[in-house]
Design a protein around this motif. Structure first.
Motif, mmCIF file in Angstrom:
data_model
loop_
_atom_site.group_PDB
_atom_site.id
_atom_site.type_symbol
_atom_site.label_atom_id
_atom_site.label_comp_id
_atom_site.label_asym_id
_atom_site.label_seq_id
_atom_site.Cartn_x
_atom_site.Cartn_y
_atom_site.Cartn_z
ATOM 1 N N THR A 1 -1.037 1.861 -8.019
ATOM 2 C CA THR A 1 0.181 1.919 -7.366
ATOM 3 C C THR A 1 -0.302 1.113 -5.938
ATOM 4 O OG1 THR A 1 1.537 3.421 -8.359
ATOM 5 C CG2 THR A 1 2.427 2.592 -6.533
ATOM 6 N N PHE A 2 -0.345 -0.107 -5.933
ATOM 7 C CA PHE A 2 -1.213 -0.772 -4.954
ATOM 8 C C PHE A 2 -0.177 -1.239 -3.689
ATOM 9 C CE2 PHE A 2 -0.358 -4.050 -7.867
ATOM 10 C CZ PHE A 2 0.209 -5.224 -7.251
ATOM 11 N N HIS A 3 0.911 -1.173 -4.070
ATOM 12 C CA HIS A 3 1.912 -1.376 -2.836
ATOM 13 C C HIS A 3 3.320 -0.921 -2.962
ATOM 14 C CE1 HIS A 3 3.691 -3.669 0.502
ATOM 15 N NE2 HIS A 3 4.709 -4.149 -0.319
ATOM 16 N N VAL A 4 3.527 -0.040 -1.900
ATOM 17 C CA VAL A 4 5.061 0.305 -1.770
ATOM 18 C C VAL A 4 5.579 -0.206 -0.646
ATOM 19 C CG1 VAL A 4 6.516 2.507 -1.494
ATOM 20 C CG2 VAL A 4 4.550 2.389 -2.976
ATOM 21 N N ALA B 1 -11.753 3.806 -6.972
ATOM 22 C CA ALA B 1 -11.590 5.148 -6.002
ATOM 23 C C ALA B 1 -9.961 4.970 -5.825
ATOM 24 C CB ALA B 1 -12.295 5.009 -4.752
ATOM 25 N N ASP B 2 -9.348 3.991 -6.041
ATOM 26 C CA ASP B 2 -7.739 3.977 -5.809
ATOM 27 C C ASP B 2 -6.861 4.208 -6.945
ATOM 28 O OD1 ASP B 2 -8.466 2.802 -3.304
ATOM 29 O OD2 ASP B 2 -8.600 0.913 -3.972
ATOM 30 N N VAL B 3 -7.528 4.619 -8.110
ATOM 31 C CA VAL B 3 -6.590 4.771 -9.287
ATOM 32 C C VAL B 3 -5.560 6.064 -8.840
ATOM 33 C CG1 VAL B 3 -6.530 5.568 -11.727
ATOM 34 C CG2 VAL B 3 -8.044 3.983 -11.072
ATOM 35 N N GLU C 1 -2.550 2.034 1.438
ATOM 36 C CA GLU C 1 -2.050 2.064 -0.189
ATOM 37 C C GLU C 1 -3.138 2.298 -0.750
ATOM 38 O OE1 GLU C 1 1.962 -0.579 0.602
ATOM 39 O OE2 GLU C 1 0.136 -1.369 0.570
ATOM 40 N N THR C 2 -4.051 1.448 -0.542
ATOM 41 C CA THR C 2 -5.293 1.394 -1.362
ATOM 42 C C THR C 2 -6.551 1.465 -0.248
ATOM 43 O OG1 THR C 2 -5.749 -0.997 -1.427
ATOM 44 C CG2 THR C 2 -4.751 0.154 -3.376
ATOM 45 N N LEU D 1 -7.317 4.592 6.875
ATOM 46 C CA LEU D 1 -6.410 6.089 6.686
ATOM 47 C C LEU D 1 -6.449 6.526 8.256
ATOM 48 C CD1 LEU D 1 -5.204 8.253 4.670
ATOM 49 C CD2 LEU D 1 -7.635 9.437 4.935
ATOM 50 N N THR D 2 -5.187 6.717 8.569
ATOM 51 C CA THR D 2 -4.994 6.922 10.030
ATOM 52 C C THR D 2 -4.220 8.294 9.944
ATOM 53 O OG1 THR D 2 -4.020 6.302 12.029
ATOM 54 C CG2 THR D 2 -2.771 5.942 10.100
ATOM 55 N N GLY D 3 -4.029 9.021 11.245
ATOM 56 C CA GLY D 3 -3.482 10.139 11.207
ATOM 57 C C GLY D 3 -4.089 11.589 10.820
ATOM 58 N N ILE D 4 -5.720 11.448 10.888
ATOM 59 C CA ILE D 4 -6.617 12.286 10.414
ATOM 60 C C ILE D 4 -6.344 13.404 11.519
ATOM 61 C CG2 ILE D 4 -8.729 13.189 9.777
ATOM 62 C CD1 ILE D 4 -9.205 9.754 9.100
#
Length: 613
Positions: free
Chosen positions: A297-300, A322-324, A515-516, A531-534
């Motif tokens: 699911t590469f885009h929402v 890694a994105d599956v 998303e990916t 990846l943010t908000g860690i």
């Protein structure tokens, strides 16, 4: 030419060769000693290129092309970043033009107890040492500390403006008749051109005549499988319109010759005409008419935030193992995030879902296989980035990272540098010259960062980019990399895409879309994913550290499948994190330890661009 099975050689294009490296074992890294215990007198010897080798293009059907290859990091005991003198000592740079004093920040940062009076006194003493020399310096806020060099650059800039005006707008972005950029000139400090090279596909379907793919699904209203009206390669593409039902619409092919996707990522090139009613996009790869499959699911699509997929643009997406996100039939994903099988794939499907409120028209131009991140970094690679120039990055993050010899990229807001709550110029230089950090750009004015570029005019955005780049260069920070305030790269108020303006001044620009996770090389360098908000705060929301480092989490997927995992952090606190933009120093140490234990290399964004062959 049969597009279903045409092999392509892996041919890099443009850019510079990556830096060579000395085995880390000779510097103590092979024994995994703490960073502080290195022998300071020993320096890596860079500048020696590795011999080219590897795959012959002739084996891919391209005839007598020179073979290319890449360093084998395992042979170099690669487990840490290189200590490259080029990243340690800034080279002499031309000085920036004089800028008017910038307005005061829109809000004064709240004082931090941990800074204390000693730190304030230290800042005052350092400020007194900012002497005016021949070249001059631009200090925080844009004030110029005199010098002949600044006058020379100002003259060059003025000359460029006059020449551009005389030529009828040399720097115009030329966006379909828009007048918003009609009188722009070429920036004084344009990118050097070290952007990622295009990766040549090893298998490609470009949807020309006879491609054999079909459109269908309960969500499809109409389709043109050989559309000659809208395309970006060859003479045609596939066009499909959904019916507004929210059900799946697809372009699919089953029964292809079996393919091995190990060490490969899938490249998609497509376009959505109007994204108002777009809901999500999914790609499937499998066997037995997709009875067995993996899905990405590469885009929402978001109604409020910046979207990687935007209306009317040809978009490129890379899908890595890694994105599956899902598996069905006999296919499965292990607890460590590793897919059960990567070969024997015969079926592909590109699927689009509308939001059940209206139709969406989309075009598919290419489905391709290209070498993935593992051919450069077998264990994947991590870049740690910090936004906003908070002083805690120097005081708390640096010690936690120095212990492992890990660098980071600091995306800076120029105006508040040296003010309460922010790093000083001297601290920035120390991070760059003594710990190998990259000093990159985030915005020039605090007000621009607060407002966001999508709520400004194109001229105001270009001015902020220009002043930011000049300020960085004039102070010895030569990074050509940038992060959008709030991750926003939509169009300006007068309709100019922000990422196109960014490309005038920087080599890459990072978003906060995840998303990916990003690939190496990235599909769209001006929309780098992160990846943010860690955070490790128990009630802070965001992306919880515990999930990031858990079995099968992002770090495991990075190591076991390979990707370029860009982590975006902001503020480090001494005690418990309260928000998604905070992480405790203890939590940051935990993250560094988890990366180190997995033997994942850590590089700055600038180094990542230099590594790619």
């Amino acid at each position: 030419m049969n597009n279903d099975s045409t092999p392509y050689g892996e041919q890099p294009r443009g850019g510079n060769q990556p830096y060579g490296e000395q085995p880390y074992g000779q510097q103590g890294y092979g024994q995994r000693r703490p960073y502080g215990e290195q022998d300071g007198g020993q320096r890596d010897q860079y500048g020696r290129q590795q011999d080219h080798g590897g795959q012959e293009y002739g084996q891919q059907g391209y005839g007598q092309r020179e073979p290319y290859g890449q360093q084998e990091y395992g042979q170099q005991q690669y487990g840490r970043r290189p200590q490259d003198p080029q990243y340690r000592t800034p080279q002499p740079q031309p000085q920036a033009p004089q800028q008017p004093a910038a307005p005061q920040p829109s809000r004064e940062p709240e004082p931090e107890e941990s800074r204390g009076t000693g730190r304030a006194a230290r800042f005052d003493r350092r400020s007194a040492l900012r002497l005016t020399g021949k070249g001059g310096l631009l200090v925080a806020g844009g004030a110029l500390l005199g010098g002949a060099g600044s006058q020379a650059v100002a003259a060059v800039t003025d000359g460029a403006k006059k020449a551009g005006a005389a030529a009828g707008g040399v720097g115009d972005l030329a966006l379909g008749g828009s007048k918003a950029t009609a009188n722009w000139t070429v920036p004084a400090f344009a990118p050097s051109g070290r952007r990622p090279r295009w990766r040549r596909a090893t298998w490609s379907q470009q949807f020309q005549a006879g491609h054999g793919w079909t459109a269908g699904g309960a969500g499809t209203a109409s389709a043109a499988e050989n559309d000659t009206e809208v395309f970006t390669r060859g003479t045609q593409a596939v066009r499909v319109s959904t019916n507004g039902s929210g059900k799946q619409s697809y372009i699919r092919r089953a029964g292809l010759p079996a393919m091995n996707l190990k060490g490969k990522m899938i490249r998609l090139i497509f376009r959505v005409d109007d994204d108002v009613d777009l809901a999500k996009m999914v790609f499937y790869a499998g066997t037995s008419s997709l009875a067995n499959h993996f899905s990405w699911t590469f885009h929402v699509h978001s109604k409020t935030s910046a979207n990687y997929v935007q209306a009317g643009e040809w978009v490129t997406v890379h899908l890595q193992w890694a994105d599956v996100t899902g598996a069905a039939g006999t296919f499965s994903i292990g607890a460590d995030g590793v897919p059960s099988v990567k070969d024997g794939i015969t079926d592909f499907s590109f699927a689009v879902y509308d939001d059940a409120k209206g139709p969406v028209t989309y075009h598919l131009q290419a489905v391709e296989l290209v070498p993935d991140t593992t051919d450069v970094f077998p264990n994947g690679v991590v870049s740690i980035t910090f936004d906003d120039s908070h002083f805690s990055v120097h005081d708390l993050a640096r010690p936690a990272m120095d212990a492992y010899g890990f660098p980071a990229t600091l995306y800076n807001i120029a105006e508040p540098i040296g003010k309460s709550g922010f790093v000083t110029i001297e601290e920035m230089r120390s991070l760059q010259n003594s710990s190998g950090w990259e000093m990159a750009g985030h915005s020039y004015l605090t007000s621009a960062h607060t407002t966001g570029y999508a709520k400004m005019t194109a001229q105001a955005v270009d001015d902020d980019f220009r002043h930011l780049r000049e300020w960085l260069v004039s102070n010895g920070f030569t990074s050509e990399h940038f992060a959008y305030p709030h991750g926003s790269f939509q169009k300006t108020t007068d309709g100019i895409p922000v990422d196109l303006i960014a490309a005038r001044h920087f080599t890459t620009a990072r978003s906060i879309i995840s998303e990916t996770i990003e690939s190496f090389a990235p599909a769209m360098p001006y929309r780098l994913k992160s990846l943010t908000g860690i955070t490790d705060g128990p009630n802070a929301g965001g992306a919880q550290l515990s999930k990031l480092i858990a079995p099968g989490g992002r770090l495991d997927r990075c190591k076991n499948n390979g990707d370029w995992l860009i982590l975006c952090l902001h503020k480090v606190v001494a005690s418990e994190a309260k928000t998604s933009t905070e992480i405790a120093q203890a939590g940051l140490r935990t993250l560094m330890k988890a990366i180190d234990e997995r033997d994942i290399p850590v590089v700055t964004v600038e180094e990542a661009m230099a590594y790619y062959k």
